[in-house]
Write an enzyme that holds these catalytic residues in place. Structure first.
Site, mmCIF file in Angstrom:
data_model
loop_
_atom_site.group_PDB
_atom_site.id
_atom_site.type_symbol
_atom_site.label_atom_id
_atom_site.label_comp_id
_atom_site.label_asym_id
_atom_site.label_seq_id
_atom_site.Cartn_x
_atom_site.Cartn_y
_atom_site.Cartn_z
ATOM 1 C CE LYS A 49 -1.237 4.758 -1.057
ATOM 2 N NZ LYS A 49 -1.605 3.828 -1.527
ATOM 3 C CG ASP A 108 19.277 10.979 -10.159
ATOM 4 O OD1 ASP A 108 19.051 9.827 -10.820
ATOM 5 O OD2 ASP A 108 18.811 11.998 -10.626
ATOM 6 C CG HIS A 167 -2.040 0.938 1.098
ATOM 7 N ND1 HIS A 167 -2.221 2.192 1.676
ATOM 8 C CD2 HIS A 167 -3.333 0.595 0.362
ATOM 9 C CE1 HIS A 167 -3.566 2.581 1.655
ATOM 10 N NE2 HIS A 167 -4.072 1.978 0.645
#
EC number: 3.1.4.4
Length: 554
Positions: A279, A284, A277
């Site tokens: 996100k 870099d 779940h």
């Protein structure tokens, strides 16, 4: 009869060089002389006996106040004698040498002791060596277990730069709220500025569609990812592999075109239930986003979201990279959760030991929490523990904005149970005099059982103890509803999907809803920052929503 020192070593002595033999003779004679003096002093009244001075190396041995010999000079002379003893100049020496630094003498003493009855030291060398090797292996071997964390850029824990941060939001079309940093614009900026590496953790994909006018932001983000892959940026995607929320055609296309590498993490296979779940976007190992928005065009234009961006901040990005690396490892074929995560995955930063950094020109502290527990190497704060400790730390105010709040598990089928961990922390904070405000979402998919639990929290206010006669803690609950967007009905939209908390000192921005499953078996992360400016920005967002026309009393 005078006490005599029995020289056991002399009885079992190996063959030695003349210099070593002479050393033992000197030591023996001096010990006998000293013990004779001790015996004489022991059995006679020192006050009636004339003071006797013993000469060692033509220097007098002093006495203590009670007549006993002062050992200082004797011990130092003995030490000096052991370090340097005369040698025969005929053997090529300069007249003085130390047998402790004579390699040949050491070999003779330890390894060539004549017949078996004279072997004293050699048998002891074997067990001592074995024990020493075991200790060395126990202490140092784990330090060489670094190859498991493959990092394209050297990770850093020291924050020596001024990190730029932005609070970002998605505002559903039709809401009059203003934001300086839109989620989609922030994502596109991160992706377009990626030079070498782009690591993304996502629940599912639903960006590239043209079925609705408001899907334009999703297409723009997806096009930015394609551009990054085509210009040579190495893209890696760790996505959920068991939820079946999407066919994930968009990530499959990226793999097909050679633009990205994708691994799926099947949390259910690993720990019995749950999903990815999380996100976040990591560019870099320097710039990052963490927040509530999914890789779904709806999260950019039809759902209310809150997140944070750290720009050019390698120390924070390095810490987040360790979480991505753990996901990447768990995405391998037939992967298993390590019984003990390698040292290279550990973090020194948690609630008890926050990392210090400069953020937007001001001192700040931070750490990143994560769940579920089996995914966390040593040092990583569990997401639930972070929430509880932040509430425990609060003295005046706790403001919570989440989509779901239910003190139970929801997705364990017949094994669902009451789960009061966060509920108890809220009650405890209010009992201590803290003002708790909860802004909970209401939409087509809200669970009916949520309202009674929220009412039970709100009703405790009248029973809380009073401080200073008038002041007392309280729990206030409001419901936030996003109105429909005209006549257009889009499934799973028009909801406040944010997941954050702010106190007078700390800002918490996470990816998990507040029910038991999200902390027991679901992968999620949260950014925790202690800084006045950061808390003020997030508090302003909460107060705006709390006082808006879309917020109603429970």
């Amino acid at each position: 009869m005078p006490l005599r020192l029995i020289n056991f070593r002399q009885q079992r002595r190996c063959r030695q060089s003349p210099s070593v033999a002479r050393l033992e003779s000197i030591v023996l004679n001096r010990r006998e002389l000293l013990l004779d003096h001790f015996q004489y002093s022991l059995f006679q009244n020192s006050s009636e006996i004339p003071m006797t001075t013993i000469l060692i190396n033509d220097r007098p041995m002093r006495h203590t106040h009670d007549g006993r010999a002062d050992m200082t000079n004797f011990e130092m002379d003995l030490f000096d004698t052991r370090i340097e003893v005369p040698t025969s100049k005929n053997s090529g020496g300069d007249g003085m040498h130390s047998p402790y630094y004579d390699e040949e003498s050491s070999k003779k003493r330890c390894c060539k002791c004549g017949n078996s009855r004279n072997r004293i030291i050699k048998p002891a060398c074997v067990p001592i060596s074995i024990v020493s090797l075991f200790i060395i292996a126990l202490v140092f071997l784990p330090l060489f277990n670094e190859e498991d964390l493959a990092s394209p850029i050297k990770l850093t824990t020291g924050c020596s730069v001024d990190c730029k941060t932005f609070l970002v939001e998605s505002i559903p079309i039709g809401l009059p709220f203003k934001t300086n940093n839109h989620t989609a614009e922030a994502w596109i900026n991160i992706i377009d500025n990626s030079k070498q590496y782009l690591d993304i953790s996502v629940m599912y994909w639903n960006l590239n569609t043209s079925d609705y006018k408001s899907s334009v932001y999703g297409r723009r983000v997806y096009e930015a990812i394609i551009r990054a892959g085509k210009r040579g940026v190495k893209i890696r995607i760790a996505q959920d592999g068991a939820s079946n929320l999407s066919d994930n055609k968009e990530s499959a296309y990226l793999v097909q075109e050679g633009l990205a590498e994708v691994r799926e993490i099947n949390v259910t296979r690993l720990i019995g239930s749950g999903i990815i779940h999380t996100k976040f976007i990591l560019s870099d190992i320097a710039t990052l986003y963490i927040g509530s928005a999914n890789m779904d065009w709806k999260s950019l234009s039809e759902v209310k979201e809150v997140g944070v961006v750290f720009q050019e901040c390698p120390c924070v990005a390095s810490d987040l990279y360790k979480i991505f690396a753990a996901y990447w490892k768990l995405g391998e074929n037939d992967s298993v959760i390590p019984e003990k995560w390698p040292i290279s995955y550990r973090t020194p930063f948690n609630f008890s030991s926050m990392a210090k950094l400069t953020m937007d020109g001001e001192p700040a502290e931070y750490f990143i929490s994560s769940s579920p527990g089996p995914f966390n190497p040593k040092g990583r704060e569990h997401d639930l523990a972070a929430i509880q400790k932040i509430m425990k730390d609060a003295r005046k105010s706790v403001c919570i904005s989440v989509m779901d709040y239910i003190p139970s598990t929801l997705y364990m089928k017949k094994s669902n149970r009451f789960w009061p961990e966060i509920d108890d922390s809220i009650r405890d904070a209010a009992y201590r005099g803290v003002n708790v405000r909860m802004l909970i979402s209401h939409w087509d998919h809200s669970r009916k059982e949520m309202i009674p639990f929220l009412k039970s929290l709100q009703t405790i206010t009248d029973g809380l103890p009073r401080y200073n006669r008038t002041e007392h803690g309280q729990v206030q609950v409001r419901i936030f509803t996003v109105p429909p967007n005209g006549k257009e009905k889009i499934p799973f939209t028009r909801v406040n999907h944010a997941k954050y908390m702010v106190t007078e000192d700390i800002a918490y921005i996470g990816t998990s809803n507040w029910s038991g499953d999200y902390f027991i078996s679901t992968a999620g992360v949260a950014m925790v920052v202690r800084q006045p400016s950061a808390t003020k920005r997030l508090q302003n967002v909460f107060d705006r929503d709390w006082n808006s026309e879309y917020s109603k009393d429970l």
